[in-house]
Design a protein around this motif. Structure first.
Motif, PDB file in Angstrom:
ATOM      1  N   UNK A 139      71.270  35.759 -67.448  1.00  0.00           N
ATOM      2  CA  UNK A 139      71.714  34.871 -68.531  1.00  0.00           C
ATOM      3  C   UNK A 139      70.644  34.730 -69.594  1.00  0.00           C
ATOM      4  N   UNK A 140      69.390  34.629 -69.167  1.00  0.00           N
ATOM      5  CA  UNK A 140      68.316  34.517 -70.155  1.00  0.00           C
ATOM      6  C   UNK A 140      68.185  35.804 -70.974  1.00  0.00           C
ATOM      7  N   UNK A 179      66.611  25.430 -58.083  1.00  0.00           N
ATOM      8  CA  UNK A 179      66.788  26.365 -56.963  1.00  0.00           C
ATOM      9  C   UNK A 179      65.548  27.194 -56.662  1.00  0.00           C
ATOM     10  N   UNK A 180      64.482  27.032 -57.432  1.00  0.00           N
ATOM     11  CA  UNK A 180      63.282  27.846 -57.251  1.00  0.00           C
ATOM     12  C   UNK A 180      62.709  27.685 -55.841  1.00  0.00           C
ATOM     13  N   UNK A 181      62.404  28.804 -55.223  1.00  0.00           N
ATOM     14  CA  UNK A 181      61.783  28.787 -53.892  1.00  0.00           C
ATOM     15  C   UNK A 181      60.285  28.576 -54.072  1.00  0.00           C
ATOM     16  N   UNK A 182      59.847  27.338 -53.884  1.00  0.00           N
ATOM     17  CA  UNK A 182      58.445  26.987 -54.081  1.00  0.00           C
ATOM     18  C   UNK A 182      57.697  26.846 -52.766  1.00  0.00           C
ATOM     19  N   UNK A 187      56.499  33.577 -52.623  1.00  0.00           N
ATOM     20  CA  UNK A 187      57.911  33.263 -52.824  1.00  0.00           C
ATOM     21  C   UNK A 187      58.212  33.020 -54.293  1.00  0.00           C
ATOM     22  N   UNK A 188      57.320  32.307 -54.968  1.00  0.00           N
ATOM     23  CA  UNK A 188      57.518  32.024 -56.395  1.00  0.00           C
ATOM     24  C   UNK A 188      57.484  33.302 -57.212  1.00  0.00           C
ATOM     25  N   UNK A 195      61.132  33.689 -63.175  1.00  0.00           N
ATOM     26  CA  UNK A 195      61.095  34.400 -64.450  1.00  0.00           C
ATOM     27  C   UNK A 195      62.194  33.894 -65.385  1.00  0.00           C
ATOM     28  N   UNK A 196      63.319  33.483 -64.804  1.00  0.00           N
ATOM     29  CA  UNK A 196      64.375  32.858 -65.613  1.00  0.00           C
ATOM     30  C   UNK A 196      63.875  31.558 -66.211  1.00  0.00           C
ATOM     31  N   UNK A 197      63.078  30.816 -65.447  1.00  0.00           N
ATOM     32  CA  UNK A 197      62.495  29.564 -65.940  1.00  0.00           C
ATOM     33  C   UNK A 197      61.601  29.837 -67.152  1.00  0.00           C
TER      34      UNK A 197
END
Length: 304
Positions: A139-140, A179-182, A187-188, A195-197
């Motif tokens: 989407x980005x 939803x980011x896996x932190x 994992x990040x 990267x969408x962020x």
């Protein structure tokens, strides 16, 4: 939910006052036909501009907590109501005058958020399938490509379109935070949502700055506000399990609509934030001839 509401409210105050302080700091800098190092140095020396930037950073950090602990329709509505805070702060710090419509917008935001808080249930899932993460990144990419195409046009229609694209970018950022896996650095770094962020936030900021150069602040801010608020809210309900309290669906829906409507009415106060955004865009395009944004008496413009 109490933690989320507290951090969301604090983020709203930070964003609202941050826009005003950035506007004051940028206005105190010497005007120039072209962006020079002296202008950047003047901004850096302005404690007001620095304070506004720090408030924006603090607001973003607080909003992360809210996005991870609240339903997206509540978190987005609260943080995007920062224009109500900006309106009040502008009266106090910039000597702005509130019109009847502005007062109605502020009251609508307060009433809508109250109803929304009363009707909101627990947040849904903070994780999603890998396909959801990749969809955010895709989407980005589409948003950036559409920005490149639309940037060739002028006028309020182009400003509204670019504002809408900015709202898409900021909305994707909110979903990516959720939803980011932190769970760890690896994992990040391997999560497409990270990267969408980044692309959503930077691309949204650029699209908003370009929108301000092509049309009125109201056209750009209103379109972005609606997209940034409704998009994540709908995805949160349909894909992540966000929901209202049983039996209070009407309360949450009414509050959401009233709060967003109030923010829409207050969209003219996006000019304070818009001025900072256009300065940033001019920094990137140093050496290009400045454009005068319609709706600004002196052609100055500065943006969240």
């Amino acid at each position: 939910m109490l933690l989320g509401l507290t951090t969301a409210s604090a983020a709203t105050v930070c964003f609202g006052f941050g826009a005003v302080f950035q506007a004051r700091g940028a206005r105190s800098a010497p005007r120039a036909d072209r962006v020079r190092a002296g202008l950047l140095a003047a901004l850096v020396r302005s404690w007001q501009f620095i304070l506004g930037t720090l408030l924006d950073i603090a607001g973003f950090a607080l909003s992360i907590v809210a996005l991870r602990t609240l339903p997206l329709f509540l978190a987005q509505a609260v943080t995007n109501s920062s224009l109500a805070v900006t309106a009040v702060a502008a009266v106090w710090l910039l000597g702005a005058r509130l019109r009847r419509g502005d007062l109605a917008g502020i009251l609508a935001v307060v009433a809508g958020l109250t109803l929304l808080a009363l009707g909101s249930g627990q947040e849904g899932r903070d994780h999603a399938d890998p396909s959801f993460h990749w969809a955010l990144l895709a989407t980005t990419a589409v948003m950036v490509l559409a920005t490149v195409v639309l940037v060739r046009r002028q006028g309020d229609a182009a400003a509204a379109g670019l504002g809408l694209l900015a709202g898409v970018g900021f909305g994707v950022t909110s979903l990516a935070v959720r939803v980011l896996d932190a769970s760890g650095p690896v994992s990040v770094l391997t999560d497409p949502a990270a990267y969408a962020l980044a692309v959503g936030g930077l691309g949204g900021y650029l699209a908003y700055a370009l929108a301000l150069q092509r049309g009125t602040v109201t056209a750009a801010t209103a379109a972005g506000t609606v997209t940034e608020t409704f998009g994540p809210a709908l995805v949160g309900v349909l894909a992540l399990g966000d929901a209202a309290r049983p039996g209070f669906e009407w309360c949450a829906l009414t509050g959401f609509a009233v709060a967003v409507g109030g923010t829409f009415v207050l969209s003219r106060f996006g000019e304070l934030e818009g001025e900072s955004a256009e300065l940033s865009a001019r920094h990137r395009d140093a050496g290009a001839e400045p454009s005068v944004r319609p709706g600004s008496p002196d052609g100055s413009a500065m943006r969240r």
